[in-house]
Design a protein around this motif. Structure first.
Motif, PDB file in Angstrom:
ATOM      1  N   SER A 125      62.207   2.043  28.696  1.00 41.75           N
ATOM      2  CA  SER A 125      62.791   2.075  30.037  1.00 41.75           C
ATOM      3  C   SER A 125      62.144   3.154  30.886  1.00 41.75           C
ATOM      4  N   PHE A 126      61.924   4.337  30.274  1.00 43.26           N
ATOM      5  CA  PHE A 126      61.310   5.443  30.993  1.00 43.26           C
ATOM      6  C   PHE A 126      59.890   5.082  31.424  1.00 43.26           C
ATOM      7  N   CYS A 127      59.124   4.454  30.507  1.00 45.24           N
ATOM      8  CA  CYS A 127      57.745   4.100  30.818  1.00 45.24           C
ATOM      9  C   CYS A 127      57.678   3.102  31.973  1.00 45.24           C
ATOM     10  N   CYS A 128      58.559   2.140  31.967  1.00 48.89           N
ATOM     11  CA  CYS A 128      58.561   1.129  33.024  1.00 48.89           C
ATOM     12  C   CYS A 128      58.853   1.753  34.389  1.00 48.89           C
ATOM     13  N   ARG A 129      59.665   2.809  34.393  1.00 42.84           N
ATOM     14  CA  ARG A 129      60.019   3.454  35.658  1.00 42.84           C
ATOM     15  C   ARG A 129      58.980   4.469  36.102  1.00 42.84           C
ATOM     16  N   SER A 130      58.212   5.029  35.162  1.00 41.25           N
ATOM     17  CA  SER A 130      57.412   6.202  35.468  1.00 41.25           C
ATOM     18  C   SER A 130      55.915   5.952  35.592  1.00 41.25           C
ATOM     19  N   TRP A 131      55.407   4.827  35.031  1.00 42.94           N
ATOM     20  CA  TRP A 131      53.965   4.647  34.957  1.00 42.94           C
ATOM     21  C   TRP A 131      53.513   3.411  35.714  1.00 42.94           C
ATOM     22  N   HIS A 132      52.331   3.527  36.312  1.00 37.36           N
ATOM     23  CA  HIS A 132      51.721   2.401  36.998  1.00 37.36           C
ATOM     24  C   HIS A 132      50.689   1.745  36.080  1.00 37.36           C
ATOM     25  N   LEU A 160      55.882  12.882  38.992  1.00 37.36           N
ATOM     26  CA  LEU A 160      54.717  13.738  38.796  1.00 37.36           C
ATOM     27  C   LEU A 160      54.148  13.678  37.382  1.00 37.36           C
ATOM     28  N   ILE A 161      54.907  13.129  36.432  1.00 36.96           N
ATOM     29  CA  ILE A 161      54.474  13.142  35.036  1.00 36.96           C
ATOM     30  C   ILE A 161      53.172  12.375  34.852  1.00 36.96           C
ATOM     31  N   GLU A 162      53.081  11.196  35.439  1.00 36.74           N
ATOM     32  CA  GLU A 162      51.866  10.400  35.281  1.00 36.74           C
ATOM     33  C   GLU A 162      50.657  11.157  35.823  1.00 36.74           C
ATOM     34  N   LEU A 163      50.793  11.763  37.000  1.00 41.41           N
ATOM     35  CA  LEU A 163      49.674  12.490  37.603  1.00 41.41           C
ATOM     36  C   LEU A 163      49.212  13.632  36.708  1.00 41.41           C
ATOM     37  N   VAL A 164      50.149  14.407  36.176  1.00 47.08           N
ATOM     38  CA  VAL A 164      49.800  15.553  35.330  1.00 47.08           C
ATOM     39  C   VAL A 164      49.117  15.086  34.046  1.00 47.08           C
ATOM     40  N   VAL A 165      49.647  14.033  33.418  1.00 48.04           N
ATOM     41  CA  VAL A 165      49.051  13.528  32.178  1.00 48.04           C
ATOM     42  C   VAL A 165      47.644  12.991  32.436  1.00 48.04           C
ATOM     43  N   VAL A 179      45.535  13.865  34.892  1.00 48.70           N
ATOM     44  CA  VAL A 179      44.632  14.974  35.197  1.00 48.70           C
ATOM     45  C   VAL A 179      44.311  15.774  33.934  1.00 48.70           C
ATOM     46  N   ALA A 180      45.340  16.085  33.132  1.00 50.85           N
ATOM     47  CA  ALA A 180      45.120  16.839  31.900  1.00 50.85           C
ATOM     48  C   ALA A 180      44.229  16.057  30.932  1.00 50.85           C
ATOM     49  N   GLY A 181      44.479  14.739  30.831  1.00 50.44           N
ATOM     50  CA  GLY A 181      43.652  13.906  29.958  1.00 50.44           C
ATOM     51  C   GLY A 181      42.208  13.868  30.412  1.00 50.44           C
ATOM     52  N   TRP A 182      41.996  13.802  31.732  1.00 48.16           N
ATOM     53  CA  TRP A 182      40.634  13.756  32.254  1.00 48.16           C
ATOM     54  C   TRP A 182      39.927  15.079  32.017  1.00 48.16           C
ATOM     55  N   LEU A 183      40.625  16.202  32.222  1.00 46.30           N
ATOM     56  CA  LEU A 183      40.013  17.510  31.995  1.00 46.30           C
ATOM     57  C   LEU A 183      39.624  17.679  30.522  1.00 46.30           C
ATOM     58  N   GLY A 184      40.495  17.237  29.610  1.00 45.82           N
ATOM     59  CA  GLY A 184      40.159  17.299  28.193  1.00 45.82           C
ATOM     60  C   GLY A 184      38.982  16.414  27.851  1.00 45.82           C
ATOM     61  N   SER A 185      38.879  15.267  28.525  1.00 47.07           N
ATOM     62  CA  SER A 185      37.816  14.314  28.218  1.00 47.07           C
ATOM     63  C   SER A 185      36.445  14.791  28.669  1.00 47.07           C
ATOM     64  N   ILE A 186      36.396  15.780  29.581  1.00 43.16           N
ATOM     65  CA  ILE A 186      35.100  16.318  29.995  1.00 43.16           C
ATOM     66  C   ILE A 186      34.816  17.661  29.314  1.00 43.16           C
ATOM     67  N   GLY A 187      35.667  18.025  28.343  1.00 42.67           N
ATOM     68  CA  GLY A 187      35.393  19.202  27.536  1.00 42.67           C
ATOM     69  C   GLY A 187      36.037  20.483  28.001  1.00 42.67           C
ATOM     70  N   PHE A 240      53.438   2.984  25.095  1.00 46.31           N
ATOM     71  CA  PHE A 240      53.215   4.392  25.441  1.00 46.31           C
ATOM     72  C   PHE A 240      52.017   4.489  26.370  1.00 46.31           C
ATOM     73  N   PRO A 241      52.238   4.542  27.682  1.00 50.83           N
ATOM     74  CA  PRO A 241      51.146   4.485  28.652  1.00 50.83           C
ATOM     75  C   PRO A 241      50.075   5.543  28.507  1.00 50.83           C
ATOM     76  N   PRO A 242      50.375   6.807  28.094  1.00 52.19           N
ATOM     77  CA  PRO A 242      49.292   7.775  27.995  1.00 52.19           C
ATOM     78  C   PRO A 242      48.156   7.347  27.073  1.00 52.19           C
ATOM     79  N   LEU A 243      48.424   6.440  26.125  1.00 46.79           N
ATOM     80  CA  LEU A 243      47.376   6.016  25.194  1.00 46.79           C
ATOM     81  C   LEU A 243      46.221   5.349  25.908  1.00 46.79           C
ATOM     82  N   ILE A 244      46.507   4.661  27.017  1.00 51.52           N
ATOM     83  CA  ILE A 244      45.433   3.979  27.725  1.00 51.52           C
ATOM     84  C   ILE A 244      44.796   4.882  28.765  1.00 51.52           C
TER      85      ILE A 244
END
Length: 213
Positions: A14-21, A154-159, A161-169, A202-206
């Motif tokens: 339910s949370f994922c459906c409301r929070s993620w695009h 804001l959770i999706e945006l933070v995840v 951005v954080a995921g992208w920063l980690g992915s570039i080292g 779990f949307p962060p996986l993608i």
């Protein structure tokens, strides 16, 4: 106990459906059936030889490490439209854990998976999974307080951005962000209905910027 986990998983959905695009990057999901007739006796032989609880998960991590290091076209990541090859075969492994707010997924990365014996992979994964389940993983613990304080929108945006920063080292210790936290390939262990349910929803996986999940 099982009923509580079921309710918690439904709450996550339910949370994922409301929070993620919908994701903005391409993702390919698929399933593959493999004949393990010859593999299971091999695993038993490895258990006898090493005295350690070798499982299919450990064998898959080792095999993927070998595949990735010998397939540079997928052993890397896309950053700003440019492909960067990785010079190591690091495999992230999702671990199902229980937290105060319900079931969750956490990551344990096995570096140089292609070079490590199965026994070493088993020991390392057990150690990292144990720390995660006991709440002793510092990076995982640092990431949770911030997310719990953020408003939903804001959770999706933070995840992302954080995921992208980690992915570039990049490394951000205060947020528990480590360079390339998931390696270039991800697997998961301890599959049951609830952990599989979480993985599917779990949307962060993608948004881990990996070629293989």
């Amino acid at each position: 106990r099982e009923r509580e986990r079921e309710i918690a998983c439904l709450n996550v959905a339910s949370f994922c459906c409301r929070s993620w695009h919908a994701p903005t990057e391409g993702n390919i999901l698929g399933a593959l059936n493999l004949d393990m007739t010859s593999t299971l006796p091999y695993i038993e032989a490895q258990r006898t030889r090493t005295g350690k609880h070798i499982t299919i998960t450990h064998l898959v991590i080792k095999a993927l490490g070998k595949v990735m290091i010998n397939t540079p076209r997928v052993n890397g990541r896309l950053v700003l439209g440019r492909y960067y090859e990785s010079n190591t075969a690091d495999v992230g492994c999702l671990v199902a854990i229980d937290t105060a707010t319900g079931p969750d997924l956490a990551n344990a990365k096995i570096e140089h998976a292609d070079q490590k014996p199965l026994g070493d992979i088993a020991d390392e994964l057990a150690g990292k999974a144990g720390k995660l389940r006991q709440g002793q993983d510092e990076d995982f613990n640092k990431s949770k307080p911030l997310l719990s304080l953020l408003p939903t929108f804001l959770i999706e945006l933070v995840v992302v951005v954080a995921g992208w920063l980690g992915s570039i080292g990049m490394k951000i210790p205060a947020l528990g962000v480590q360079p390339f936290p998931f390696g270039t390939c991800m697997v998961w262990r301890s599959i049951n209905f609830f952990s599989f349910f979480l993985i599917l929803l779990f949307p962060p996986l993608i948004r881990t910027h990996q070629p293989l999940i």
